[in-house]
Design a protein around this motif. Structure first.
Motif, PDB file in Angstrom:
ATOM      1  N   THR A   1       0.827  -1.206   0.000  1.00 47.91           N
ATOM      2  CA  THR A   1       0.000   0.000   0.000  1.00 47.91           C
ATOM      3  C   THR A   1       0.865   1.262   0.000  1.00 47.91           C
ATOM      4  O   THR A   1       0.368   2.350  -0.237  1.00 47.91           O
ATOM      5  CB  THR A   1      -0.890   0.054   1.244  1.00 47.91           C
ATOM      6  OG1 THR A   1      -0.045   0.169   2.400  1.00 47.91           O
ATOM      7  CG2 THR A   1      -1.777  -1.171   1.344  1.00 47.91           C
ATOM      8  N   GLY A   2       2.145   1.114   0.337  1.00 47.35           N
ATOM      9  CA  GLY A   2       3.041   2.262   0.439  1.00 47.35           C
ATOM     10  C   GLY A   2       2.947   2.972   1.775  1.00 47.35           C
ATOM     11  O   GLY A   2       3.616   3.984   1.986  1.00 47.35           O
ATOM     12  N   ALA A   3       2.162   2.438   2.697  1.00 47.79           N
ATOM     13  CA  ALA A   3       1.962   3.096   3.989  1.00 47.79           C
ATOM     14  C   ALA A   3       3.265   3.246   4.780  1.00 47.79           C
ATOM     15  O   ALA A   3       3.355   4.120   5.654  1.00 47.79           O
ATOM     16  CB  ALA A   3       0.938   2.327   4.827  1.00 47.79           C
ATOM     17  N   ALA A   4       4.259   2.436   4.497  1.00 52.85           N
ATOM     18  CA  ALA A   4       5.520   2.500   5.259  1.00 52.85           C
ATOM     19  C   ALA A   4       6.569   3.412   4.613  1.00 52.85           C
ATOM     20  O   ALA A   4       7.655   3.576   5.162  1.00 52.85           O
ATOM     21  CB  ALA A   4       6.099   1.089   5.426  1.00 52.85           C
ATOM     22  N   LEU A   5       6.274   4.013   3.455  1.00 52.65           N
ATOM     23  CA  LEU A   5       7.273   4.849   2.773  1.00 52.65           C
ATOM     24  C   LEU A   5       7.506   6.188   3.468  1.00 52.65           C
ATOM     25  O   LEU A   5       8.641   6.623   3.595  1.00 52.65           O
ATOM     26  CB  LEU A   5       6.849   5.112   1.327  1.00 52.65           C
ATOM     27  CG  LEU A   5       7.063   3.985   0.339  1.00 52.65           C
ATOM     28  CD1 LEU A   5       6.562   4.400  -1.039  1.00 52.65           C
ATOM     29  CD2 LEU A   5       8.523   3.598   0.269  1.00 52.65           C
ATOM     30  N   PHE A   6       6.448   6.857   3.868  1.00 54.54           N
ATOM     31  CA  PHE A   6       6.565   8.150   4.540  1.00 54.54           C
ATOM     32  C   PHE A   6       6.156   7.975   5.991  1.00 54.54           C
ATOM     33  O   PHE A   6       5.107   7.378   6.280  1.00 54.54           O
ATOM     34  CB  PHE A   6       5.648   9.194   3.894  1.00 54.54           C
ATOM     35  CG  PHE A   6       6.052   9.591   2.500  1.00 54.54           C
ATOM     36  CD1 PHE A   6       7.113  10.473   2.300  1.00 54.54           C
ATOM     37  CD2 PHE A   6       5.373   9.110   1.399  1.00 54.54           C
ATOM     38  CE1 PHE A   6       7.476  10.856   1.015  1.00 54.54           C
ATOM     39  CE2 PHE A   6       5.721   9.487   0.120  1.00 54.54           C
ATOM     40  CZ  PHE A   6       6.781  10.367  -0.076  1.00 54.54           C
ATOM     41  N   THR A   7       6.955   8.518   6.910  1.00 56.62           N
ATOM     42  CA  THR A   7       6.621   8.436   8.331  1.00 56.62           C
ATOM     43  C   THR A   7       6.914   9.765   9.007  1.00 56.62           C
ATOM     44  O   THR A   7       7.666  10.593   8.508  1.00 56.62           O
ATOM     45  CB  THR A   7       7.418   7.318   9.044  1.00 56.62           C
ATOM     46  OG1 THR A   7       8.813   7.621   9.000  1.00 56.62           O
ATOM     47  CG2 THR A   7       7.158   5.957   8.410  1.00 56.62           C
ATOM     48  N   ASP A   8       6.336   9.925  10.177  1.00 58.13           N
ATOM     49  CA  ASP A   8       6.593  11.075  11.033  1.00 58.13           C
ATOM     50  C   ASP A   8       7.490  10.594  12.167  1.00 58.13           C
ATOM     51  O   ASP A   8       7.352   9.465  12.638  1.00 58.13           O
ATOM     52  CB  ASP A   8       5.254  11.606  11.568  1.00 58.13           C
ATOM     53  CG  ASP A   8       5.407  12.890  12.351  1.00 58.13           C
ATOM     54  OD1 ASP A   8       6.492  13.512  12.313  1.00 58.13           O
ATOM     55  OD2 ASP A   8       4.432  13.287  13.025  1.00 58.13           O
ATOM     56  N   SER A   9       8.391  11.440  12.633  1.00 56.57           N
ATOM     57  CA  SER A   9       9.340  11.018  13.677  1.00 56.57           C
ATOM     58  C   SER A   9       8.750  11.012  15.071  1.00 56.57           C
ATOM     59  O   SER A   9       9.316  10.444  15.975  1.00 56.57           O
ATOM     60  CB  SER A   9      10.578  11.918  13.665  1.00 56.57           C
ATOM     61  OG  SER A   9      11.379  11.608  12.550  1.00 56.57           O
ATOM     62  N   ASP A  10       7.625  11.679  15.270  1.00 59.05           N
ATOM     63  CA  ASP A  10       7.070  11.707  16.642  1.00 59.05           C
ATOM     64  C   ASP A  10       5.596  11.430  16.691  1.00 59.05           C
ATOM     65  O   ASP A  10       4.842  11.348  15.876  1.00 59.05           O
ATOM     66  CB  ASP A  10       7.386  13.027  17.327  1.00 59.05           C
ATOM     67  CG  ASP A  10       6.988  14.237  16.519  1.00 59.05           C
ATOM     68  OD1 ASP A  10       6.400  14.095  15.444  1.00 59.05           O
ATOM     69  OD2 ASP A  10       7.280  15.351  16.962  1.00 59.05           O
TER      70      ASP A  10
END
Length: 158
Positions: A149-158
């Motif tokens: 799904t691509g859900a793991a490509l962009f993340t927030d650090s906090d």
């Protein structure tokens, strides 16, 4: 803008095998991600570069421990964020999606074997500093996950 092999030099292509902090002198360069160990590349903060700064990352070696590209200012509401998007292509299922970062996403994670991610050899990401606190992202990321799904490509650090 530096270009690889211009004038017989490979100064525009940088082999990245360990954690790296990007600086003003890296503008226009291509970072070749070439490790099997987890590594983090930290982008410069607004104070250290100008609008228009660009850099490209290519995956030379698929990494099951993740390449993380993070902004220099990871604070929510005022820190650097990504805008734009990445094409995510499944190498096994034969389809592609466009993945757009959410508000406050400040990490790009390229992991060759994580569910809902991607980062196989040949994946590439280009970043351009377009405004204070904004990086335009574009590129194509390849995944071996048939139903990614691509859900793991962009993340927030906090």
């Amino acid at each position: 803008m530096a270009r690889p092999y211009l004038g017989g030099s490979s100064a525009g292509l940088v082999d990245v095998t360990a954690d790296k902090t990007i600086g003003r002198s890296d503008a226009g360069k291509i970072m070749s991600l070439n490790s099997t160990s987890a590594l983090t590349v930290t982008l410069p903060t607004d104070a250290n570069i100008d609008i228009g700064f660009s850099i490209k990352f290519i995956v030379q070696t698929s990494n099951n421990n993740a390449y993380t590209i993070k902004t220099g200012d990871i604070a929510d509401s005022g820190g650097d964020d990504f805008v734009g998007g990445l094409i995510l292509a499944s190498a096994t299922a034969g389809y592609a999606n466009v993945i757009i970062p959410a508000a406050d996403d400040c990490n790009i994670v390229l992991d060759a074997d994580v569910a809902d991610g991607g980062g196989l050899k040949g994946s590439w990401v280009e970043l351009v500093k377009i405004a204070s606190n904004e990086w335009m992202v574009s590129g194509c990321v390849y995944s071996a996950d048939a139903d990614t799904t691509g859900a793991a490509l962009f993340t927030d650090s906090d």
